[in-house]
Design a protein around this motif. Structure first.
Motif, PDB file in Angstrom:
ATOM      1  N   ILE A  98      23.830  17.284 -18.939  1.00 23.85           N
ATOM      2  CA  ILE A  98      24.671  16.094 -19.020  1.00 23.85           C
ATOM      3  C   ILE A  98      23.782  14.870 -18.908  1.00 23.85           C
ATOM      4  O   ILE A  98      23.018  14.729 -17.948  1.00 23.85           O
ATOM      5  N   GLY A  99      23.850  13.996 -19.914  1.00 22.74           N
ATOM      6  CA  GLY A  99      23.080  12.762 -19.894  1.00 22.74           C
ATOM      7  C   GLY A  99      23.975  11.561 -19.670  1.00 22.74           C
ATOM      8  O   GLY A  99      25.124  11.535 -20.133  1.00 22.74           O
ATOM      9  N   TYR A 100      23.449  10.559 -18.993  1.00 24.35           N
ATOM     10  CA  TYR A 100      24.252   9.420 -18.576  1.00 24.35           C
ATOM     11  C   TYR A 100      23.704   8.106 -19.136  1.00 24.35           C
ATOM     12  O   TYR A 100      22.538   7.994 -19.529  1.00 24.35           O
ATOM     13  N   GLU A 101      24.578   7.107 -19.134  1.00 29.60           N
ATOM     14  CA  GLU A 101      24.217   5.774 -19.589  1.00 29.60           C
ATOM     15  C   GLU A 101      23.077   5.174 -18.758  1.00 29.60           C
ATOM     16  O   GLU A 101      22.264   4.406 -19.277  1.00 29.60           O
ATOM     17  N   ASN A 102      23.005   5.500 -17.476  1.00 27.02           N
ATOM     18  CA  ASN A 102      21.996   4.922 -16.587  1.00 27.02           C
ATOM     19  C   ASN A 102      20.712   5.746 -16.510  1.00 27.02           C
ATOM     20  O   ASN A 102      19.835   5.446 -15.705  1.00 27.02           O
ATOM     21  N   GLY A 103      20.586   6.796 -17.349  1.00 23.56           N
ATOM     22  CA  GLY A 103      19.385   7.614 -17.345  1.00 23.56           C
ATOM     23  C   GLY A 103      19.453   8.834 -16.448  1.00 23.56           C
ATOM     24  O   GLY A 103      18.553   9.676 -16.466  1.00 23.56           O
ATOM     25  N   LEU A 104      20.513   8.951 -15.653  1.00 29.48           N
ATOM     26  CA  LEU A 104      20.681  10.129 -14.820  1.00 29.48           C
ATOM     27  C   LEU A 104      20.877  11.360 -15.700  1.00 29.48           C
ATOM     28  O   LEU A 104      21.476  11.292 -16.776  1.00 29.48           O
ATOM     29  N   MET A 105      20.392  12.501 -15.223  1.00 28.68           N
ATOM     30  CA  MET A 105      20.598  13.762 -15.918  1.00 28.68           C
ATOM     31  C   MET A 105      21.051  14.799 -14.896  1.00 28.68           C
ATOM     32  O   MET A 105      20.535  14.852 -13.780  1.00 28.68           O
ATOM     33  N   ASP A 120      14.466  11.684 -12.495  1.00 23.98           N
ATOM     34  CA  ASP A 120      13.162  11.224 -12.985  1.00 23.98           C
ATOM     35  C   ASP A 120      13.265   9.953 -13.816  1.00 23.98           C
ATOM     36  O   ASP A 120      12.469   9.021 -13.643  1.00 23.98           O
ATOM     37  N   ILE A 121      14.224   9.886 -14.739  1.00 24.71           N
ATOM     38  CA  ILE A 121      14.351   8.689 -15.573  1.00 24.71           C
ATOM     39  C   ILE A 121      14.904   7.522 -14.757  1.00 24.71           C
ATOM     40  O   ILE A 121      14.416   6.386 -14.862  1.00 24.71           O
ATOM     41  N   VAL A 122      15.893   7.794 -13.940  1.00 27.92           N
ATOM     42  CA  VAL A 122      16.489   6.739 -13.110  1.00 27.92           C
ATOM     43  C   VAL A 122      15.439   6.086 -12.225  1.00 27.92           C
ATOM     44  O   VAL A 122      15.436   4.858 -12.036  1.00 27.92           O
ATOM     45  N   ASP A 123      14.508   6.896 -11.707  1.00 25.65           N
ATOM     46  CA  ASP A 123      13.516   6.393 -10.747  1.00 25.65           C
ATOM     47  C   ASP A 123      12.268   5.805 -11.393  1.00 25.65           C
ATOM     48  O   ASP A 123      11.360   5.364 -10.684  1.00 25.65           O
ATOM     49  N   LYS A 124      12.176   5.792 -12.731  1.00 25.48           N
ATOM     50  CA  LYS A 124      10.976   5.246 -13.383  1.00 25.48           C
ATOM     51  C   LYS A 124      10.960   3.722 -13.267  1.00 25.48           C
ATOM     52  O   LYS A 124      11.788   3.035 -13.867  1.00 25.48           O
ATOM     53  N   PRO A 125      10.004   3.165 -12.505  1.00 24.53           N
ATOM     54  CA  PRO A 125       9.997   1.713 -12.299  1.00 24.53           C
ATOM     55  C   PRO A 125       9.528   0.931 -13.513  1.00 24.53           C
ATOM     56  O   PRO A 125       9.785  -0.277 -13.621  1.00 24.53           O
ATOM     57  N   THR A 126       8.821   1.596 -14.460  1.00 26.61           N
ATOM     58  CA  THR A 126       8.278   0.893 -15.621  1.00 26.61           C
ATOM     59  C   THR A 126       9.300   0.714 -16.735  1.00 26.61           C
ATOM     60  O   THR A 126       9.007   0.064 -17.744  1.00 26.61           O
ATOM     61  N   ILE A 127      10.495   1.285 -16.558  1.00 28.07           N
ATOM     62  CA  ILE A 127      11.525   1.191 -17.587  1.00 28.07           C
ATOM     63  C   ILE A 127      12.646   0.288 -17.084  1.00 28.07           C
ATOM     64  O   ILE A 127      13.211   0.529 -16.011  1.00 28.07           O
ATOM     65  N   PRO A 128      13.016  -0.756 -17.824  1.00 22.69           N
ATOM     66  CA  PRO A 128      14.116  -1.633 -17.402  1.00 22.69           C
ATOM     67  C   PRO A 128      15.409  -0.833 -17.230  1.00 22.69           C
ATOM     68  O   PRO A 128      15.682   0.098 -18.002  1.00 22.69           O
ATOM     69  N   PRO A 129      16.213  -1.150 -16.237  1.00 27.11           N
ATOM     70  CA  PRO A 129      17.450  -0.392 -15.974  1.00 27.11           C
ATOM     71  C   PRO A 129      18.373  -0.279 -17.179  1.00 27.11           C
ATOM     72  O   PRO A 129      19.019   0.754 -17.372  1.00 27.11           O
ATOM     73  N   ASP A 131      17.583   0.078 -20.205  1.00 23.85           N
ATOM     74  CA  ASP A 131      16.964   0.839 -21.291  1.00 23.85           C
ATOM     75  C   ASP A 131      16.846   2.332 -20.973  1.00 23.85           C
ATOM     76  O   ASP A 131      16.139   3.057 -21.676  1.00 23.85           O
ATOM     77  N   LYS A 132      17.524   2.811 -19.950  1.00 26.49           N
ATOM     78  CA  LYS A 132      17.345   4.200 -19.528  1.00 26.49           C
ATOM     79  C   LYS A 132      18.389   5.161 -20.099  1.00 26.49           C
ATOM     80  O   LYS A 132      18.390   6.352 -19.790  1.00 26.49           O
ATOM     81  N   ARG A 133      19.241   4.670 -20.954  1.00 20.62           N
ATOM     82  CA  ARG A 133      20.325   5.490 -21.501  1.00 20.62           C
ATOM     83  C   ARG A 133      19.801   6.747 -22.194  1.00 20.62           C
ATOM     84  O   ARG A 133      18.849   6.694 -22.963  1.00 20.62           O
ATOM     85  N   ILE A 134      20.449   7.895 -21.933  1.00 20.91           N
ATOM     86  CA  ILE A 134      20.146   9.146 -22.620  1.00 20.91           C
ATOM     87  C   ILE A 134      21.067   9.254 -23.831  1.00 20.91           C
ATOM     88  O   ILE A 134      22.288   9.224 -23.697  1.00 20.91           O
ATOM     89  N   ASN A 135      20.461   9.376 -25.027  1.00 17.18           N
ATOM     90  CA  ASN A 135      21.233   9.373 -26.266  1.00 17.18           C
ATOM     91  C   ASN A 135      21.468  10.752 -26.856  1.00 17.18           C
ATOM     92  O   ASN A 135      22.482  10.972 -27.523  1.00 17.18           O
ATOM     93  N   PHE A 162      10.824  17.794 -15.418  1.00 16.12           N
ATOM     94  CA  PHE A 162      10.360  16.923 -16.484  1.00 16.12           C
ATOM     95  C   PHE A 162       8.869  17.110 -16.748  1.00 16.12           C
ATOM     96  O   PHE A 162       8.095  17.428 -15.845  1.00 16.12           O
ATOM     97  N   GLY A 163       8.505  16.899 -18.022  1.00 18.00           N
ATOM     98  CA  GLY A 163       7.101  16.887 -18.411  1.00 18.00           C
ATOM     99  C   GLY A 163       6.708  15.494 -18.842  1.00 18.00           C
ATOM    100  O   GLY A 163       6.956  14.513 -18.140  1.00 18.00           O
ATOM    101  N   ASP A 164       6.131  15.398 -20.043  1.00 16.70           N
ATOM    102  CA  ASP A 164       5.623  14.114 -20.525  1.00 16.70           C
ATOM    103  C   ASP A 164       6.747  13.215 -21.032  1.00 16.70           C
ATOM    104  O   ASP A 164       7.846  13.671 -21.353  1.00 16.70           O
TER     105      ASP A 164
END
Length: 313
Positions: A98-105, A120-129, A131-135, A162-164
């Motif tokens: 399940i992928g979420y608008e906020n990058g949560l999985m 992992d995506i939610v906690d990435k500080p280099t990505i603006p909040p 822009d974390k949407r899972i498509n 998660f990997g790369d």
């Protein structure tokens, strides 16, 4: 148009699910709660060997193809309650992603009884909040390539980790990826932001280097899918193309831009707001399902199983 394809098109199920009481689940705490969620807006539809899964705004339900039973997976069972953007089912690993608008999985395990939350995506500080949407999720062997608003992330289905992450924009910048597919040993990605369609060889062990990705066309593309030995993509202006030797051949212009394109039950399904088009692999139109004037709604996603077509609205 063969008889088997015609038979498949004679039956259609539209997912117009409204409000359903929560069914009992295995966990002890769930028996103490009863949940009521809106099922008006279906965001995605996928299938396993035995069930159809549909995601609504913040919950998921399944429909058993044999027993006709409906079960819900909600916050009572451990879902976050955030807004769901896409789902995927792995028959090989019996996992629902399940992928979420906020990058949560979230990964639903053990026959829908346990839920693993992946931050992992939610906690990435280099990505603006924003822009974390899972498509989109695209599985190949044991890996899932996750299309996001910043690039492509890789998730291992065996290790559940998660990997790369691939930032494949110009000079390694973050760009919006709508969908990926695997074709002839390469991964192809459909991009917005004018970034077009890009590809890289899966045999390359250094895909995190943007220099190993090739742009085959510029523009804005929202879907890309492989079916048998064919590769198709659609642009945001409503055109669908066949990609042959990395050259685009226009095949059709839709009134509404495609929202989803999936290979399902040996057919290519293209969903727009008002229609679902079913094609064979060579792009022969098998059937077209227009939205009924009886319903004030829009199509959002479609999947075919056996001789049924399931459409989310």
């Amino acid at each position: 148009m063969n008889a088997e394809n015609l038979a498949m098109l004679k039956k259609i199920s539209v997912l117009l699910i409204y409000i359903l009481p929560l069914l009992p689940f295995a966990q002890d705490f769930s028996a103490l709660w009863e949940g009521y969620f809106s099922y008006y807006n279906i965001t995605d539809v996928v299938s396993s060997d035995t069930k159809i899964y549909a995601s609504a705004e913040n919950t998921v339900f399944s429909y058993d193809i044999q027993t006709k039973e409906i079960e819900e997976i909600t916050t009572v069972n451990g879902l976050s309650g955030e807004e769901i953007s896409t789902i995927y089912y792995s028959n090989a690993y019996n996992l629902l992603l399940i992928g979420y608008e906020n990058g949560l999985m979230e990964v639903v395990l053990d026959d829908d009884d346990n839920i693993l939350t992946v931050l992992d995506i939610v906690d990435k500080p280099t990505i603006p909040p924003n822009d974390k949407r899972i498509n989109h999720f695209n599985a190949h062997e044991n890996l899932v390539y996750i299309s996001t608003n910043f690039g492509v992330s890789v998730f291992d289905l065996e290790r559940l980790e998660f990997g790369d992450t691939y930032f494949i924009g110009n000079l390694g910048s973050q760009i919006e990826i709508k969908q990926t597919t695997i074709f002839n040993g390469s991964i192809y990605v459909a991009c917005l932001d004018g970034s077009g369609i890009r590809k890289a060889s899966l045999s390359n062990t250094n895909l995190i280097d943007y220099k190993n990705w090739e742009t085959i066309v510029t523009g804005n593309y929202s879907t890309i899918e492989t079916i048998e030995d064919k590769l198709y993509t659609s642009s945001t202006d409503g055109k669908i193309y066949e990609i042959n030797n990395d050259a685009l051949l226009e095949r059709f212009l839709y009134n509404d831009a495609p929202l989803k394109m999936v290979a399902s039950n040996n057919n290519l399904l293209v969903t727009t707001r008002k229609n679902v088009f079913v094609y064979s692999s060579d792009f022969t139109l098998i059937g077209q399902f227009d939205i009924s004037t009886e319903f004030d709604t829009a199509y959002t996603a479609a999947i075919s199983v056996d001789d049924f077509l399931f459409i989310g609205t």
